[in-house]
Design an enzyme around this catalytic site. Structure first.
Site, PDB file in Angstrom:
ATOM      1  N   CYS A   1      45.786  29.188  47.003  1.00  0.00           N
ATOM      2  CA  CYS A   1      44.628  29.265  48.301  1.00  0.00           C
ATOM      3  C   CYS A   1      43.651  28.241  48.480  1.00  0.00           C
ATOM      4  O   CYS A   1      43.945  27.206  48.036  1.00  0.00           O
ATOM      5  CB  CYS A   1      43.572  30.357  47.726  1.00  0.00           C
ATOM      6  SG  CYS A   1      43.292  30.765  49.628  1.00  0.00           S
TER       7      CYS A   1
ATOM      8  N   CYS B   1      36.544  29.204  47.041  1.00  0.00           N
ATOM      9  CA  CYS B   1      35.500  29.828  46.097  1.00  0.00           C
ATOM     10  C   CYS B   1      35.403  29.959  45.286  1.00  0.00           C
ATOM     11  O   CYS B   1      36.213  29.783  43.895  1.00  0.00           O
ATOM     12  CB  CYS B   1      35.939  31.277  46.662  1.00  0.00           C
ATOM     13  SG  CYS B   1      36.070  31.364  48.735  1.00  0.00           S
TER      14      CYS B   1
ATOM     15  N   CYS C   1      37.011  32.075  42.018  1.00  0.00           N
ATOM     16  CA  CYS C   1      38.192  32.067  42.426  1.00  0.00           C
ATOM     17  C   CYS C   1      38.991  31.929  41.460  1.00  0.00           C
ATOM     18  O   CYS C   1      39.493  30.545  41.618  1.00  0.00           O
ATOM     19  CB  CYS C   1      38.785  32.563  43.607  1.00  0.00           C
ATOM     20  SG  CYS C   1      39.886  33.335  44.079  1.00  0.00           S
TER      21      CYS C   1
ATOM     22  N   CYS D   1      44.546  49.096  48.549  1.00  0.00           N
ATOM     23  CA  CYS D   1      43.842  48.098  49.174  1.00  0.00           C
ATOM     24  C   CYS D   1      44.638  47.353  49.111  1.00  0.00           C
ATOM     25  O   CYS D   1      44.824  46.076  48.022  1.00  0.00           O
ATOM     26  CB  CYS D   1      42.630  48.244  48.405  1.00  0.00           C
ATOM     27  SG  CYS D   1      41.953  46.267  49.352  1.00  0.00           S
TER      28      CYS D   1
ATOM     29  N   CYS E   1      43.679  49.211  53.031  1.00  0.00           N
ATOM     30  CA  CYS E   1      42.683  49.186  53.250  1.00  0.00           C
ATOM     31  C   CYS E   1      43.100  47.099  52.989  1.00  0.00           C
ATOM     32  O   CYS E   1      44.316  47.299  52.217  1.00  0.00           O
ATOM     33  CB  CYS E   1      41.633  48.454  52.011  1.00  0.00           C
ATOM     34  SG  CYS E   1      40.393  47.538  52.144  1.00  0.00           S
TER      35      CYS E   1
ATOM     36  N   CYS F   1      34.684  47.122  54.775  1.00  0.00           N
ATOM     37  CA  CYS F   1      34.468  47.436  53.927  1.00  0.00           C
ATOM     38  C   CYS F   1      33.110  45.915  53.339  1.00  0.00           C
ATOM     39  O   CYS F   1      34.059  44.711  54.152  1.00  0.00           O
ATOM     40  CB  CYS F   1      35.727  47.089  52.773  1.00  0.00           C
ATOM     41  SG  CYS F   1      35.365  47.072  51.289  1.00  0.00           S
TER      42      CYS F   1
ATOM     43  N   ARG G   1      30.611  50.445  46.676  1.00  0.00           N
ATOM     44  CA  ARG G   1      31.733  50.669  45.109  1.00  0.00           C
ATOM     45  C   ARG G   1      31.301  49.428  43.878  1.00  0.00           C
ATOM     46  O   ARG G   1      30.913  48.717  43.671  1.00  0.00           O
ATOM     47  CB  ARG G   1      33.061  49.950  45.845  1.00  0.00           C
ATOM     48  CG  ARG G   1      34.385  49.973  44.507  1.00  0.00           C
ATOM     49  CD  ARG G   1      35.602  49.447  44.908  1.00  0.00           C
ATOM     50  NE  ARG G   1      36.116  50.154  46.552  1.00  0.00           N
ATOM     51  CZ  ARG G   1      35.881  49.881  47.261  1.00  0.00           C
ATOM     52  NH1 ARG G   1      35.690  48.529  47.555  1.00  0.00           N
ATOM     53  NH2 ARG G   1      36.788  50.971  48.108  1.00  0.00           N
TER      54      ARG G   1
HETATM   55  N1  SAM Z   1      41.379  35.453  50.498  1.00  0.00           N
HETATM   56  C1  SAM Z   1      40.556  36.614  51.402  1.00  0.00           C
HETATM   57  C2  SAM Z   1      39.683  36.085  51.147  1.00  0.00           C
HETATM   58  O1  SAM Z   1      38.701  35.641  50.123  1.00  0.00           O
HETATM   59  O2  SAM Z   1      39.176  36.654  51.974  1.00  0.00           O
HETATM   60  C3  SAM Z   1      40.712  38.114  50.646  1.00  0.00           C
HETATM   61  C4  SAM Z   1      40.971  37.902  49.041  1.00  0.00           C
HETATM   62  S1  SAM Z   1      38.678  37.465  47.650  1.00  0.00           S
HETATM   63  C5  SAM Z   1      40.025  37.292  46.319  1.00  0.00           C
HETATM   64  C6  SAM Z   1      38.731  39.070  47.901  1.00  0.00           C
HETATM   65  C7  SAM Z   1      36.984  39.266  47.334  1.00  0.00           C
HETATM   66  O3  SAM Z   1      37.466  39.218  45.893  1.00  0.00           O
HETATM   67  C8  SAM Z   1      36.001  37.731  47.611  1.00  0.00           C
HETATM   68  O4  SAM Z   1      36.151  37.322  48.595  1.00  0.00           O
HETATM   69  C9  SAM Z   1      35.461  38.189  46.504  1.00  0.00           C
HETATM   70  O5  SAM Z   1      34.290  38.956  46.318  1.00  0.00           O
HETATM   71  C10 SAM Z   1      35.819  38.969  45.046  1.00  0.00           C
HETATM   72  N2  SAM Z   1      36.704  38.405  44.210  1.00  0.00           N
HETATM   73  C11 SAM Z   1      37.522  37.251  44.205  1.00  0.00           C
HETATM   74  N3  SAM Z   1      37.109  36.593  42.985  1.00  0.00           N
HETATM   75  C12 SAM Z   1      36.324  37.372  42.316  1.00  0.00           C
HETATM   76  C13 SAM Z   1      35.849  36.956  40.632  1.00  0.00           C
HETATM   77  N4  SAM Z   1      36.093  36.258  39.874  1.00  0.00           N
HETATM   78  N5  SAM Z   1      35.143  38.067  40.539  1.00  0.00           N
HETATM   79  C14 SAM Z   1      34.074  39.016  41.138  1.00  0.00           C
HETATM   80  N6  SAM Z   1      34.944  38.822  42.210  1.00  0.00           N
HETATM   81  C15 SAM Z   1      35.960  38.068  42.615  1.00  0.00           C
HETATM   82  C1  DTB Z   2      36.607  43.117  46.461  1.00  0.00           C
HETATM   83  O1  DTB Z   2      34.768  43.443  46.946  1.00  0.00           O
HETATM   84  N1  DTB Z   2      36.860  43.134  45.419  1.00  0.00           N
HETATM   85  C2  DTB Z   2      37.925  43.290  44.872  1.00  0.00           C
HETATM   86  C3  DTB Z   2      38.693  43.399  46.119  1.00  0.00           C
HETATM   87  N2  DTB Z   2      37.179  42.451  47.276  1.00  0.00           N
HETATM   88  C4  DTB Z   2      39.638  42.297  46.831  1.00  0.00           C
HETATM   89  C5  DTB Z   2      38.352  41.330  44.332  1.00  0.00           C
HETATM   90  C6  DTB Z   2      38.412  41.706  43.121  1.00  0.00           C
HETATM   91  C7  DTB Z   2      38.768  40.253  42.478  1.00  0.00           C
HETATM   92  C8  DTB Z   2      38.723  39.594  41.008  1.00  0.00           C
HETATM   93  C9  DTB Z   2      39.231  39.135  40.301  1.00  0.00           C
HETATM   94  C10 DTB Z   2      40.845  38.824  40.835  1.00  0.00           C
HETATM   95  O2  DTB Z   2      40.926  40.446  40.503  1.00  0.00           O
HETATM   96  O3  DTB Z   2      41.526  37.764  40.872  1.00  0.00           O
HETATM   97 FE1  SF4 Z   3      41.283  32.153  49.180  1.00  0.00          FE
HETATM   98 FE2  SF4 Z   3      39.725  33.257  46.526  1.00  0.00          FE
HETATM   99 FE3  SF4 Z   3      38.689  32.293  48.225  1.00  0.00          FE
HETATM  100 FE4  SF4 Z   3      39.793  34.354  49.641  1.00  0.00          FE
HETATM  101  S1  SF4 Z   3      38.431  33.970  47.886  1.00  0.00           S
HETATM  102  S2  SF4 Z   3      39.593  32.601  50.211  1.00  0.00           S
HETATM  103  S3  SF4 Z   3      41.344  34.086  47.824  1.00  0.00           S
HETATM  104  S4  SF4 Z   3      39.832  31.000  47.317  1.00  0.00           S
END
Ligand code: SAM
Ligand code: DTB
Ligand code: SF4
Length: 345
Positions: free
Chosen positions: A83, A87, A90, A127, A158, A218, A290
């Site tokens: 990506c 973030c 992430c 989802c 979702c 959500c 959740r």
């Molecule tokens: N890429 C899209 C976005 O960022 O909108 C959708 C997927 S993103 C992984 C969805 C959400 O997962 C993020 O906004 C964040 O709140 C959650 N998330 C991602 N990595 C995480 C982590 N290591 N621990 C907890 N929540 C996480």
């Molecule tokens: C949300 O609030 N948490 C989920 C879902 N929406 C997409 C994602 C959690 C991701 C945790 C880190 C991972 O597994 O990559």
């Molecule tokens: Fe990309 Fe992860 Fe940020 Fe979603 S949360 S925009 S997958 S870097």
């Protein structure tokens, strides 16, 4: 003055309403003019004696929900890693070296097979997440096909695909999308410490697109990123003051992944996570709250406290997007131990 609902004028939105009336009428207010919550009022909630806070949350919870029902959502990553965004939490950001293997998009058959398995295991919502800044038109075409197929299985659908451009939400809705997940992640003040490649306002704009297309919202955030209690209150205030507040509110406990900038952040006391769940429940009484990422790292007793604090939804299935989740047998055993049952839509 203290009432049996537990909502006092000091800890509520700060408007000049009678607090008992507010508690009783919250469902109505959600449809009409939602009360505005100040950050200070939510911070006072977070700072209550633990027992008082949990009692208040559980009291609100029982007014609006079956206290022993939990909604089960299963996640799948339809496009993983690589990506462009930064973030800091992430594992899928291309710029961090986390060991997550990039995976191009899954086939429709693979997604349908996973959804079928999730349904058989008892999940009612599926989802689908993608590691995009936002979808391109060809991605929307792919997603609409997949959403229709999953919807055809009789599951709630979702998707979480990033920033939506005008018109994209309507296409997803037409394909049968029930919910769109797009998190605010944290307070506006702390946000710049976590993400610089998109603005807070971009997130609010996407939520507007989603709502405008009649898709359920959500939206939640992450705690444990090194933020202050004020920042946690700021996140909850932002969510609760959305008009209307989200239908579904995922509260994630940061999963620390090696290689991400947040790896090594001092662990937040899990009881502070429970407090955050309680504040979400009190301020967004009709929402599904959740208990999201982080359960694998959480003792069962903390999860039980989250349910007591008003959480009534979980991610269910062995994997989140790239990291682990408790396995389904373990979760079934936990639900049974607590006398909880799966909520049917
Ligand atoms: N890429 C899209 C976005 O960022 O909108 C959708 C997927 S993103 C992984 C969805 C959400 O997962 C993020 O906004 C964040 O709140 C959650 N998330 C991602 N990595 C995480 C982590 N290591 N621990 C907890 N929540 C996480
Ligand atoms: C949300 O609030 N948490 C989920 C879902 N929406 C997409 C994602 C959690 C991701 C945790 C880190 C991972 O597994 O990559
Ligand atoms: Fe990309 Fe992860 Fe940020 Fe979603 S949360 S925009 S997958 S870097």
């Amino acid at each position: 003055m203290e009432h049996e609902t537990g909502l006092t004028s000091e800890t509520h939105c700060g408007c000049a309403h009678n607090s008992t009336d507010l508690a009783v009428q919250q469902g109505v207010l959600q449809q009409e003019a939602s009360p505005r919550w100040s950050v200070a009022a939510i911070e006072s909630l977070l700072g209550l004696p633990f027992n008082d806070l949990i009692f208040r949350a559980q009291t609100v919870h029982r007014q609006y929900h079956d206290a022993n029902a939990v909604q089960l959502s299963t996640l799948i990553s339809v496009k993983t890693g690589g990506c462009s965004e930064d973030c800091a939490y992430c594992p899928q950001a291309a710029r961090y070296h986390t060991g997550v293997e990039n995976q191009t998009i899954l086939s429709r058959e693979e997604v349908v097979a996973a959804a079928t398995k999730a349904k058989e295991s008892g999940a009612t919502r599926f989802c689908m997440g993608a590691a995009w800044r936002g979808p391109k038109q060809r991605d929307i075409e792919y997603m609409t096909e997949i959403i229709s197929a999953v919807k055809g299985l009789g599951m709630e659908t979702c998707a979480t695909l990033g920033i939506l451009k005008p018109g994209q939400a309507a296409q997803l809705r037409q394909a049968g999308l029930d919910y769109y997940n797009h998190n605010l992640d944290t307070s506006p003040e702390f946000y710049g410490e976590i993400i610089t490649t998109r603005e807070y306002q971009d997130r609010l704009d996407t939520l507007e697109e989603v709502r405008g297309a009649n898709i359920n919202v959500c939206c939640g955030g992450i705690v444990g990123m090194g933020e202050s209690r004020t920042a946690r209150a700021g996140l909850i205030a932002q969510l609760a003051n959305l008009d209307p507040y989200p239908d579904s509110v995922p509260i994630n406990y940061l999963v620390q992944v090696e290689g991400t900038p947040l790896y090594g952040t001092p662990e937040l006391d899990p009881l502070e996570f429970v407090r955050t769940i309680a504040a979400a429940r009190i301020t967004m009484p009709t929402a599904k709250v959740r208990l999201s990422a982080g359960r694998r790292q959480m003792p069962e007793a903390i999860q039980a406290l989250c349910f007591l604090a008003g959480a009534n939804s979980i991610f269910y299935g062995d994997k989140l997007l790239t990291t682990g989740n408790p396995d389904t047998e373990q979760d079934m055993a936990l639900l049974e131990k607590l006398g909880l049952h799966a909520l049917q839509p």
